[in-house]
Design a protein around this motif. Structure first.
Motif, PDB file in Angstrom:
ATOM      1  N   LEU A 182     -23.934 -42.077 -36.852  1.00 26.35           N
ATOM      2  CA  LEU A 182     -24.108 -43.328 -36.112  1.00 26.35           C
ATOM      3  C   LEU A 182     -24.080 -44.482 -37.105  1.00 26.35           C
ATOM      4  N   GLU A 183     -23.198 -45.449 -36.866  1.00 31.04           N
ATOM      5  CA  GLU A 183     -23.077 -46.617 -37.740  1.00 31.04           C
ATOM      6  C   GLU A 183     -23.421 -47.886 -36.966  1.00 31.04           C
ATOM      7  N   GLY A 238     -21.764 -47.454 -33.455  1.00 32.16           N
ATOM      8  CA  GLY A 238     -20.578 -46.615 -33.335  1.00 32.16           C
ATOM      9  C   GLY A 238     -20.887 -45.165 -33.662  1.00 32.16           C
ATOM     10  N   CYS A 239     -20.392 -44.244 -32.843  1.00 34.54           N
ATOM     11  CA  CYS A 239     -20.568 -42.804 -33.076  1.00 34.54           C
ATOM     12  C   CYS A 239     -19.267 -42.214 -33.616  1.00 34.54           C
ATOM     13  N   PHE A 240     -19.393 -41.424 -34.679  1.00 33.51           N
ATOM     14  CA  PHE A 240     -18.214 -40.846 -35.318  1.00 33.51           C
ATOM     15  C   PHE A 240     -18.466 -39.370 -35.636  1.00 33.51           C
ATOM     16  N   ARG A 241     -17.392 -38.607 -35.601  1.00 30.90           N
ATOM     17  CA  ARG A 241     -17.486 -37.167 -35.852  1.00 30.90           C
ATOM     18  C   ARG A 241     -16.318 -36.758 -36.735  1.00 30.90           C
ATOM     19  N   VAL A 255     -27.841 -51.257 -40.865  1.00 30.11           N
ATOM     20  CA  VAL A 255     -28.429 -50.023 -41.376  1.00 30.11           C
ATOM     21  C   VAL A 255     -27.307 -49.081 -41.790  1.00 30.11           C
ATOM     22  N   LYS A 256     -27.527 -48.349 -42.887  1.00 29.89           N
ATOM     23  CA  LYS A 256     -26.514 -47.396 -43.338  1.00 29.89           C
ATOM     24  C   LYS A 256     -26.447 -46.221 -42.370  1.00 29.89           C
ATOM     25  N   GLY A 257     -25.454 -45.363 -42.568  1.00 24.44           N
ATOM     26  CA  GLY A 257     -25.183 -44.270 -41.648  1.00 24.44           C
ATOM     27  C   GLY A 257     -26.398 -43.437 -41.270  1.00 24.44           C
ATOM     28  N   LEU A 258     -26.514 -43.146 -39.981  1.00 23.59           N
ATOM     29  CA  LEU A 258     -27.583 -42.304 -39.455  1.00 23.59           C
ATOM     30  C   LEU A 258     -26.945 -41.013 -38.953  1.00 23.59           C
ATOM     31  N   LYS A 317     -37.876 -50.473 -34.600  1.00 23.71           N
ATOM     32  CA  LYS A 317     -38.167 -51.337 -35.747  1.00 23.71           C
ATOM     33  C   LYS A 317     -36.957 -51.522 -36.668  1.00 23.71           C
ATOM     34  N   ASN A 318     -36.566 -52.783 -36.852  1.00 29.32           N
ATOM     35  CA  ASN A 318     -35.491 -53.173 -37.765  1.00 29.32           C
ATOM     36  C   ASN A 318     -34.139 -52.541 -37.438  1.00 29.32           C
ATOM     37  N   LEU A 319     -33.980 -52.085 -36.201  1.00 30.49           N
ATOM     38  CA  LEU A 319     -32.713 -51.467 -35.821  1.00 30.49           C
ATOM     39  C   LEU A 319     -32.199 -51.983 -34.476  1.00 30.49           C
ATOM     40  N   ILE A 320     -33.013 -51.890 -33.430  1.00 32.33           N
ATOM     41  CA  ILE A 320     -32.604 -52.340 -32.097  1.00 32.33           C
ATOM     42  C   ILE A 320     -33.601 -53.381 -31.602  1.00 32.33           C
TER      43      ILE A 320
END
Length: 327
Positions: A206-207, A193-196, A217-220, A20-23
């Motif tokens: 996840l951005e 995008g995945c960031f560490r 969506v803001k950072g997950l 929902k509202n993401l993918i």
């Protein structure tokens, strides 16, 4: 072929979502990240959430079958699936393909399409792990990349109305975008995008860097938990990491009134930290949603919280820019 503006508005209202509202459902997307950013773990968390009818990142999913193309081999993914299921048998609607196929070759992508037709249930989500293992062209060629993605769109996504998610690496010198031609961005509906921030910490951010049919969506945030799934013949533990969504904003709202929102975030992260220590950079990353994605506000907020909590002897400084709870 043509629609009036009111008809266009009605079709826009009827956008269907895998998450929902993401993918979006029936869409083409990509999740990318540097090596070691846990992108495959996060993608698998999405897959198993859909296949088990569970929410993902606190958002409703469209319960259904999932096909995971493990082009890099199936031994590792088996352990990850068992660890994620945590004692519950994996659903038959989650199917894994370990046959190495080049999806840039017409005969091989046709073979994959035929195999999907033969599944007990047509997948709502198909994951290709990874682009480099299923692509024989030049990643820097806009023509090669566009052709590869168009073939997946026409041969895999469109016939089944599925969402296709390709896993890919980030650029060598630009970690904020997928590696290779900019044609990737032009030929997908969404990009994750995945960031560490800390290579030693078991967490990732996840951005949403592109979203065609909705708001970004803001950072997950995800934590990686180690789960034991059994023992080998020498009685040593067999384990795997599992991505677990961490809603930092919700945690702060639940504790509203128990102190400044940044103080609450710092205390929660230090309390839950594996090893008892958290990098200051991690605290700032986790504060981004609270700071409305302003890096300066997040930095000021965390620095202020650390100063106050330290003065109250609730936290103390560790080594190499880390913080921990006071003894």
């Amino acid at each position: 072929y043509w629609k009036t503006v009111p008809e266009l508005g009605e079709s826009t209202k009827n956008i269907k979502w895998l998450v929902k509202n993401l993918i979006p459902a029936d869409s083409m997307g990509m999740i990318f990240g540097a090596s070691g950013t846990f992108k495959s773990f996060i993608a698998l968390d999405l897959c198993l959430s859909v296949a088990n009818g569970k929410a993902w990142t606190n958002r409703k999913t469209d319960f259904g079958a999932v096909g995971y193309m493990a082009a890099e081999g199936g031994a590792g993914i088996y352990k990850r699936i068992i660890a994620w299921q945590d004692g519950i048998p994996p659903p038959d609607r989650f199917q894994v393909c370990t046959v190495p196929l080049l999806l840039s070759a017409k005969d091989e992508i046709a073979a994959l399409r035929k195999s999907i037709i033969g599944l007990p249930e047509i997948p709502k989500l198909i994951v290709i792990d990874t682009l480099s293992q299923t692509f024989a062209g030049d990643e820097n060629s806009s023509s090669d990349i566009a052709t590869y993605l168009r073939m997946i769109n026409s041969e895999i996504r469109e016939p089944f109305g599925a969402t296709v998610l390709v896993i890919h690496h980030s650029g060598h010198s630009a970690s904020e975008r997928p590696r290779g031609s900019s044609a990737i961005t032009a030929n997908v509906d969404f990009l994750l995008g995945c960031f560490r921030s800390d290579p030693e910490a078991l967490n990732a951010r996840l951005e949403v860097t592109k979203q065609k049919d909705g708001d970004k969506v803001k950072g997950l945030y995800f934590d990686l938990e180690r789960r034991v799934i059994g023992c080998d013949e020498e009685d040593e533990e067999i384990s795997s990491l599992v991505a677990v969504y961490h809603d930092a904003v919700a945690s702060i709202r639940e504790n509203n009134g128990a102190g400044n929102k940044y103080e609450v975030l710092v205390m929660k992260m230090l309390t839950e930290a594996r090893g008892g220590q958290v990098m200051e950079s991690q605290l700032k990353d986790a504060a981004m949603p609270v700071a409305k994605m302003s890096r300066d506000n997040a930095s000021r907020g965390i620095k202020g919280a650390i100063k106050k909590l330290k003065s109250e002897h609730r936290i103390r400084e560790g080594i190499s820019g880390t913080w921990m709870l006071a003894d």
